[in-house]
Design a protein around this motif. Structure first.
Motif, short mmCIF file in Angstrom:
data_model
loop_
_atom_site.label_atom_id
_atom_site.label_comp_id
_atom_site.label_asym_id
_atom_site.label_seq_id
_atom_site.Cartn_x
_atom_site.Cartn_y
_atom_site.Cartn_z
N SER A 103 1.50 6.48 -3.52
CA SER A 103 0.35 5.63 -3.36
C SER A 103 -0.05 5.25 -4.78
O SER A 103 -0.65 6.04 -5.51
N ASP A 140 6.55 12.67 -1.36
CA ASP A 140 5.35 11.90 -1.69
C ASP A 140 4.80 12.53 -2.98
O ASP A 140 4.24 13.62 -2.96
N SER A 143 0.86 -1.19 0.00
CA SER A 143 0.00 0.00 0.00
C SER A 143 0.89 1.23 0.00
O SER A 143 2.11 1.12 0.23
N GLY A 144 0.29 2.39 -0.25
CA GLY A 144 1.05 3.64 -0.12
C GLY A 144 1.59 3.78 1.30
O GLY A 144 2.74 4.19 1.50
N MET A 145 0.77 3.44 2.29
CA MET A 145 1.22 3.56 3.68
C MET A 145 2.38 2.61 3.99
O MET A 145 3.27 2.96 4.77
N TYR A 177 -0.73 14.14 3.89
CA TYR A 177 -1.76 13.09 3.89
C TYR A 177 -2.01 12.65 5.34
O TYR A 177 -1.05 12.44 6.09
N THR A 235 -2.18 3.25 -5.54
CA THR A 235 -3.65 3.20 -5.47
C THR A 235 -4.31 4.31 -6.29
O THR A 235 -5.41 4.12 -6.80
N LYS A 236 -3.66 5.46 -6.40
CA LYS A 236 -4.29 6.65 -6.98
C LYS A 236 -4.07 6.71 -8.50
O LYS A 236 -4.50 5.83 -9.20
N THR A 269 2.47 11.41 -5.01
CA THR A 269 1.18 10.82 -5.41
C THR A 269 0.29 11.79 -6.17
O THR A 269 -0.29 11.44 -7.20
N ILE A 319 5.30 4.35 2.67
CA ILE A 319 5.62 5.49 3.53
C ILE A 319 6.32 5.01 4.81
O ILE A 319 7.31 5.59 5.25
N ASN A 372 -2.19 17.30 0.27
CA ASN A 372 -3.50 16.64 0.32
C ASN A 372 -4.16 16.98 1.64
O ASN A 372 -3.65 16.55 2.68
C1 LIG Z 1 -3.77 7.87 -0.47
C2 LIG Z 1 -2.49 8.52 -0.17
C3 LIG Z 1 -1.50 7.86 0.58
C4 LIG Z 1 -1.73 6.48 1.17
O1 LIG Z 1 -1.78 5.48 0.21
P1 LIG Z 1 -2.56 4.09 0.40
O2 LIG Z 1 -2.34 3.42 -0.91
O3 LIG Z 1 -3.99 4.44 0.68
O4 LIG Z 1 -1.94 3.37 1.54
C5 LIG Z 1 -0.30 8.51 0.79
N1 LIG Z 1 -0.07 9.75 0.31
C6 LIG Z 1 -1.00 10.42 -0.39
C7 LIG Z 1 -0.69 11.80 -0.88
C8 LIG Z 1 -2.23 9.84 -0.65
O5 LIG Z 1 -3.16 10.52 -1.35
#
Ligand SMILES: *Cc1c(COP(=O)(O)O)cnc(C)c1O
Length: 385
Positions: free
Chosen positions: A205, A183, A87-89, A112, A207-208, A185, A92, A158
């Motif tokens: 992340s 970061d 995951s992004g976390m 974030y 995910t985004k 993202t 991180i 964010n």
């Molecule tokens: C969503 C997000 C994260 C966390 O990522 P996950 O994939 O949800 O763990 C970290 N940094 C930013 C800027 C984000 O928008």
């Protein structure tokens, strides 16, 4: 099965828009598939431990990670492949592990909220000391670097969309031998490549925007530095925060279209931000693409686009914002961002959000729908106030 990709050294340098489509593919050969297969395995046939390319065990290495890691590493102009995480976390957490024990971490007060929650836990446990700053205030950040060990940057932030003077801050950390982590993202490597501006480490992340379809949770760390790369790789192996082969496949499939998705999301964002800023029921709008936005000049200079997240405030405090989100028929009221569909969220509903994020602020992640359909939905919802 052993498909190797065309070595990047043996081909011309590609524009990032080409790289996301053509990178991380098996080499052109008769009967080779155009996509890498997904490798579901926990272990590999292996004998001794001498050969450097032996995979051994799938917590250490998986061929399904390789094409995505290659593409993201090259997109960020890194000398090494990216490292994917669950995951992004997770990415991180791996990057924060680079802060020395008891070290001082300078970070945006509007980072974030997951990053803020994690660093405040680490601070409470005595692991590190957090120095929050307004990342758009360059003088304040430089003053805070005195005696610091690591600078954490988000730009734009964010959800407040503050823009940092990245090259100036990174020149400052370099001169003082302070580790810098960005970061990236919100901007994505298509709009900003922090490593080329002097950053040591980039986190994502995935995910985004990189995966882009709200169907994957994944993260990544990118660095050119061999020692940092090895440290983060070792962290991933021992903490076991690895990405699944299927998610990595989906992320690679998603990144193929990132340039066209981002183009449409950004042009939609510009139109919607301009119309929102003229709407009588909207009190304030933050979008770096607006001429009057405090981050506009800097973003125009440093980024090749203004991104696709808008923050706006409506009348009636938290209730007003909840009412607007509740009235949407097309736009989805949900957390997260960077997908093809437009999402809206009142960020202050999260207890972990900093108190300086206004109660009535709606974060809008603008998707790729028809802009007039989006505007019709936004304006009918705003009429409810
Ligand atoms: C969503 C997000 C994260 C966390 O990522 P996950 O994939 O949800 O763990 C970290 N940094 C930013 C800027 C984000 O928008």
């Amino acid at each position: 099965m052993n498909f190797s990709s065309t070595p990047s050294a043996s081909r011309p340098a590609w524009d990032p828009k080409t790289l996301i489509v053509a990178g991380g593919r098996p080499a052109h050969a008769v009967d080779a598939p155009v996509n890498y297969p997904v490798t579901f395995t926990s272990t590999y046939h292996s004998q001794g431990l001498a050969a450097a390319d032996e995979r051994v065990y799938a917590r250490f290495s998986n061929p399904s990670w390789d094409p995505f890691e290659e593409v993201l590493g090259q997109l960020e102009a890194a000398a090494r492949p990216a490292l994917v995480f669950s995951s992004g976390m997770a990415a991180i957490a791996a990057a924060l592990n680079l802060v020395p024990a008891g070290g001082v971490l300078v970070m945006p007060k509007h980072s974030y909220n997951g990053s803020l929650a994690l660093t405040s836990e680490l601070e409470a446990a005595g692991r590190l000391i957090v120095r929050p700053v307004d990342i758009a205030d360059t003088d304040e950040v430089i003053a805070a670097l005195e005696g610091a060990h690591v600078l954490w940057v988000e730009s734009p932030t964010n959800p407040m969309l503050e823009v940092a003077d990245l090259p100036v801050l990174l020149a400052e950390t370099k001169a003082r031998e302070i580790l810098s982590i960005v970061d990236n993202t919100f901007a994505t490597p298509l709009l900003q490549q922090p490593l080329t501006q002097g950053a040591d480490v980039v986190v994502h992340s995935v995910t985004k925007y990189l995966s882009g379809h709200s169907d994957v949770i994944m993260g990544a760390v990118v660095t050119s530095d061999e020692k940092l790369h090895n440290t983060v790789h070792g962290y991933r192996t021992l903490h076991g925060s690895i990405a699944s082969p299927m998610d990595t496949f989906l992320a690679l499939r998603g990144v193929r279209t990132m340039a066209v998705r981002l183009d449409r999301s950004q042009s939609n964002s510009q139109i919607l931000a301009e119309r929102l800023s003229e709407h009588p029921n909207v009190q304030a709008v933050r979008y770096p693409g607006l001429k009057q936005d405090p981050g506009h000049q800097r973003a125009a200079k440093l980024m090749s686009g203004f991104g696709a997240v808008i923050a706006f405030q409506v009348g009636g405090s938290a209730d007003g914002a909840d009412k607007v989100i509740g009235a949407f028929k097309l736009i989805t009221g949900a957390t997260s961002l960077g997908g093809v569909e437009t999402l809206a969220e009142r960020r202050a509903r999260h207890a972990s959000e900093p108190v300086s994020v206004p109660e009535n602020l709606i974060r809008l992640s603008v998707g790729i729908e028809d802009v007039e359909d989006l505007w019709a939905d936004l304006s009918q919802a705003l009429e409810q106030l």
